[in-house]
Design a protein around this motif. Sequence first.
Motif, PDB file in Angstrom:
ATOM      1  N   CYS A 122       0.749  -1.233   0.058  1.00  0.00           N
ATOM      2  CA  CYS A 122       0.028  -0.001   0.070  1.00  0.00           C
ATOM      3  C   CYS A 122       0.812   1.197   0.048  1.00  0.00           C
ATOM      4  N   GLY A 123       1.481   1.599  -1.316  1.00  0.00           N
ATOM      5  CA  GLY A 123       2.231   2.729  -1.202  1.00  0.00           C
ATOM      6  C   GLY A 123       3.630   2.550  -0.570  1.00  0.00           C
ATOM      7  N   ALA A 124       4.634   3.861  -0.769  1.00  0.00           N
ATOM      8  CA  ALA A 124       5.794   3.782  -0.334  1.00  0.00           C
ATOM      9  C   ALA A 124       5.795   3.679   1.202  1.00  0.00           C
ATOM     10  N   ALA A 125       4.961   4.302   1.928  1.00  0.00           N
ATOM     11  CA  ALA A 125       4.690   4.260   3.182  1.00  0.00           C
ATOM     12  C   ALA A 125       4.907   2.863   3.733  1.00  0.00           C
ATOM     13  N   ALA A 126       4.241   1.713   3.310  1.00  0.00           N
ATOM     14  CA  ALA A 126       3.951   0.542   3.785  1.00  0.00           C
ATOM     15  C   ALA A 126       5.447  -0.023   3.215  1.00  0.00           C
ATOM     16  N   CYS A 135      14.498  15.734   5.085  1.00  0.00           N
ATOM     17  CA  CYS A 135      13.814  14.383   4.761  1.00  0.00           C
ATOM     18  C   CYS A 135      12.245  14.323   5.160  1.00  0.00           C
ATOM     19  N   PHE A 136      11.607  13.220   4.669  1.00  0.00           N
ATOM     20  CA  PHE A 136      10.103  12.885   4.783  1.00  0.00           C
ATOM     21  C   PHE A 136      10.008  12.521   6.374  1.00  0.00           C
ATOM     22  N   PRO A 137       9.231  13.503   6.990  1.00  0.00           N
ATOM     23  CA  PRO A 137       9.055  13.407   8.588  1.00  0.00           C
ATOM     24  C   PRO A 137       8.798  11.928   9.129  1.00  0.00           C
ATOM     25  N   ILE A 140      17.633   6.843   0.975  1.00  0.00           N
ATOM     26  CA  ILE A 140      17.755   8.039   0.215  1.00  0.00           C
ATOM     27  C   ILE A 140      16.368   8.222  -0.428  1.00  0.00           C
ATOM     28  N   ASN A 141      15.936   9.489  -0.849  1.00  0.00           N
ATOM     29  CA  ASN A 141      14.931   9.957  -1.479  1.00  0.00           C
ATOM     30  C   ASN A 141      15.071  10.747  -2.558  1.00  0.00           C
ATOM     31  N   SER A 142      15.202  10.448  -3.814  1.00  0.00           N
ATOM     32  CA  SER A 142      15.611  11.331  -4.899  1.00  0.00           C
ATOM     33  C   SER A 142      14.676  11.071  -5.941  1.00  0.00           C
ATOM     34  N   ASN A 194      13.851  14.654  -4.149  1.00  0.00           N
ATOM     35  CA  ASN A 194      13.628  14.821  -2.743  1.00  0.00           C
ATOM     36  C   ASN A 194      12.510  15.649  -2.361  1.00  0.00           C
ATOM     37  N   ASN A 195      11.787  14.927  -1.366  1.00  0.00           N
ATOM     38  CA  ASN A 195      10.599  15.681  -0.627  1.00  0.00           C
ATOM     39  C   ASN A 195      11.542  16.008   0.756  1.00  0.00           C
ATOM     40  N   PRO A 196      11.398  17.452   0.951  1.00  0.00           N
ATOM     41  CA  PRO A 196      10.832  18.599   0.399  1.00  0.00           C
ATOM     42  C   PRO A 196      11.672  19.570  -0.258  1.00  0.00           C
ATOM     43  N   SER A 204      16.037   2.951  -1.185  1.00  0.00           N
ATOM     44  CA  SER A 204      15.759   4.083  -2.086  1.00  0.00           C
ATOM     45  C   SER A 204      14.219   4.326  -2.095  1.00  0.00           C
ATOM     46  N   ASP A 205      13.963   5.424  -1.544  1.00  0.00           N
ATOM     47  CA  ASP A 205      12.490   5.621  -1.504  1.00  0.00           C
ATOM     48  C   ASP A 205      11.951   6.486  -2.780  1.00  0.00           C
ATOM     49  N   GLU A 206      11.188   5.714  -3.670  1.00  0.00           N
ATOM     50  CA  GLU A 206      10.942   6.532  -4.826  1.00  0.00           C
ATOM     51  C   GLU A 206       9.594   6.887  -5.297  1.00  0.00           C
ATOM     52  N   PRO A 207       8.841   7.636  -4.357  1.00  0.00           N
ATOM     53  CA  PRO A 207       7.701   8.102  -4.978  1.00  0.00           C
ATOM     54  C   PRO A 207       7.673   9.093  -6.286  1.00  0.00           C
ATOM     55  N   TYR A 208       8.760   9.613  -6.445  1.00  0.00           N
ATOM     56  CA  TYR A 208       8.979  10.984  -7.350  1.00  0.00           C
ATOM     57  C   TYR A 208       9.911  10.588  -8.452  1.00  0.00           C
ATOM     58  N   ARG A 209       9.884   9.315  -8.955  1.00  0.00           N
ATOM     59  CA  ARG A 209      11.157   8.926  -9.816  1.00  0.00           C
ATOM     60  C   ARG A 209      10.906   9.691 -11.121  1.00  0.00           C
ATOM     61  N   TYR A 250       8.894   1.489  -4.328  1.00  0.00           N
ATOM     62  CA  TYR A 250       8.338   2.559  -5.174  1.00  0.00           C
ATOM     63  C   TYR A 250       6.894   2.693  -4.712  1.00  0.00           C
ATOM     64  N   SER A 251       6.477   4.016  -5.284  1.00  0.00           N
ATOM     65  CA  SER A 251       5.055   4.219  -5.199  1.00  0.00           C
ATOM     66  C   SER A 251       4.369   4.629  -6.378  1.00  0.00           C
ATOM     67  N   PHE A 252       3.217   4.307  -6.862  1.00  0.00           N
ATOM     68  CA  PHE A 252       2.339   5.021  -7.794  1.00  0.00           C
ATOM     69  C   PHE A 252       1.573   6.366  -7.595  1.00  0.00           C
ATOM     70  N   SER A 253       1.823   6.686  -6.220  1.00  0.00           N
ATOM     71  CA  SER A 253       0.855   7.470  -5.811  1.00  0.00           C
ATOM     72  C   SER A 253       0.982   9.045  -6.577  1.00  0.00           C
ATOM     73  N   LYS A 254       1.982   9.260  -6.803  1.00  0.00           N
ATOM     74  CA  LYS A 254       2.446  10.624  -7.376  1.00  0.00           C
ATOM     75  C   LYS A 254       2.580  10.467  -9.071  1.00  0.00           C
ATOM     76  N   SER A 255       3.042   9.361  -9.211  1.00  0.00           N
ATOM     77  CA  SER A 255       3.301   9.191 -10.842  1.00  0.00           C
ATOM     78  C   SER A 255       2.087   8.868 -11.503  1.00  0.00           C
ATOM     79  N   GLU A 271      -5.326   5.664  -3.450  1.00  0.00           N
ATOM     80  CA  GLU A 271      -5.724   4.253  -3.817  1.00  0.00           C
ATOM     81  C   GLU A 271      -4.702   3.079  -3.088  1.00  0.00           C
ATOM     82  N   ARG A 272      -3.482   3.749  -2.564  1.00  0.00           N
ATOM     83  CA  ARG A 272      -2.521   2.929  -1.994  1.00  0.00           C
ATOM     84  C   ARG A 272      -1.946   1.864  -2.697  1.00  0.00           C
ATOM     85  N   ILE A 273      -0.995   2.055  -3.679  1.00  0.00           N
ATOM     86  CA  ILE A 273      -0.230   1.124  -4.391  1.00  0.00           C
ATOM     87  C   ILE A 273       1.298   1.483  -4.582  1.00  0.00           C
TER      88      ILE A 273
HETATM   89  N1  PLP Z   1       8.302   9.047   0.771  1.00  0.00           N
HETATM   90  C1  PLP Z   1       8.196  10.353   0.486  1.00  0.00           C
HETATM   91  C2  PLP Z   1       9.567  11.117   0.446  1.00  0.00           C
HETATM   92  C3  PLP Z   1       6.882  10.928   0.386  1.00  0.00           C
HETATM   93  O1  PLP Z   1       6.885  12.239   0.293  1.00  0.00           O
HETATM   94  C4  PLP Z   1       5.537  10.278   0.439  1.00  0.00           C
HETATM   95  C5  PLP Z   1       4.163  10.828   0.477  1.00  0.00           C
HETATM   96  O2  PLP Z   1       4.475  11.926   0.294  1.00  0.00           O
HETATM   97  C6  PLP Z   1       5.676   8.929   0.677  1.00  0.00           C
HETATM   98  C7  PLP Z   1       7.031   8.527   1.065  1.00  0.00           C
HETATM   99  C8  PLP Z   1       4.543   8.139   1.085  1.00  0.00           C
HETATM  100  O3  PLP Z   1       3.980   7.880  -0.192  1.00  0.00           O
HETATM  101  P1  PLP Z   1       2.574   6.735  -0.404  1.00  0.00           P
HETATM  102  O4  PLP Z   1       1.580   7.563  -0.675  1.00  0.00           O
HETATM  103  O5  PLP Z   1       3.095   6.083  -1.540  1.00  0.00           O
HETATM  104  O6  PLP Z   1       2.813   5.920   0.979  1.00  0.00           O
END
Ligand code: PLP
Length: 395
Positions: free
Chosen positions: A104-108, A130-132, A175-177, A179-181, A213-218, A241-246, A252-254
């Motif tokens: 369910c997304g990158a968080a899981a 970094c992502f809090p 790493i997250n690139s 990067n958020n924020p 590698s945390d990649e929601p923004y690849r 990887y996450s499809f959330s943003k792409s 929808e959490r995937i």
């Molecule tokens: N990692 C980063 C850097 C994010 O910015 C986010 C969401 O904004 C997540 C993980 C979590 O994403 P997801 O919606 O795929 O759980």
Amino acid sequence: MLNQRCVQLGKVRSVIRELFEYGNARKAEIGEDKVFDFSLGNPSVPPPAELEEAMLGLIKNSDPVNLYGYTSAQGAPGVRRAVAEYINTNFGNHVTENDIYMTCGAAAAITITLCALCNEGDEVITFVPCFPEYSVFAAQAGAQLIKVKTCDGTFDIDVAAFRSALTPKTKAVIINSPNNPSGVVYPESSIRALCDVLREHSAKLGSPVYLISDEPYRELVYGGEEVPYVMNYYKNSIVCYSFSKSLSVPGERIGYIAVSSEAEDRGNVYAAVCGAGRSLGYVCAPSLMQQVCAKLIGKTSDISAYERNRDVLCSALTSYGFGVVKPQGAFYLFLKSPEPDANAFAERAKKHELLLVPGDDFGAEGYVRIAYCVSPDMIERSLPAFRALAEEYKK
Ligand code: PLP
């Protein structure tokens, strides 16, 4: 007694969520178009048209018992095969469906990965800003998140600072690139340098330090920027990887976890991922979305809108005298607070109905985050407010 850590986590909302709620209340009070809400990373462009087509096609043409039923705990085999094929074709790797775990997304994905890798007392390094939520995910895995500074002004990896943060307890690096924020994309040279240090430290410890590698923004990169694929630089790497943003589907959490085919003791690393998913109850990611993503893998929503927003905002803010690091990706802009206390600056911005997130929560003081995944119209309408805010600091 209740688990006090969880009570605390449940009561204290994230600063971003607080601001988002404030924005909703304020919009109800003075009108939707009067509030410039840059708080949340919720995509504003619709998913690609193919998403609806794929969903409707699946709903109309599949056996509903199958479509809505449980898949394998780690995800439907055909879906995992499609993900593996995509990775191999696009990044030249050799993963198979038995290296992929649907989530369910990158968080899981990150929570599972940290639980799979860490033992009580381990340390996980990341780079600020970094992502809090990383702190929360690491704590859940019994590990401590160690935040390492990045280079002043560029937010690129500071290899010397990284090296000095390594200890015998270091188990993984996140790493997250893009990067958020900060919106920064770590260049290939930094990834290479990071991986050299990781190899050195792993050899010293006699056991691998993993690279996550945390990649929601690849895919959200501008001006032809390349995002190095970590598996090509470091064998003990895991992609979350996450499809959330792409695909603009965060609700929808995937997403998925991909373990490198070169990882030492690869079978056991994947087994630990499956075991962590099982123990957390993160099994069988939403079945319909798994199928949809297998059909859409590699497609994105129209991300050109974000690039336009970035350009308009960057040039306007710079012309008003604000300091910004021009983002190369994601849809966030880190703006230097004109006063040392970014919280005070964000409060002042609120008086102009500008909702900006103070950087402290991201581990970087003196900055605010602007999530520019909003309508181009809102960007245009917000500019006089930014200009007025800048003028206050010139007085
Ligand atoms: N990692 C980063 C850097 C994010 O910015 C986010 C969401 O904004 C997540 C993980 C979590 O994403 P997801 O919606 O795929 O759980």
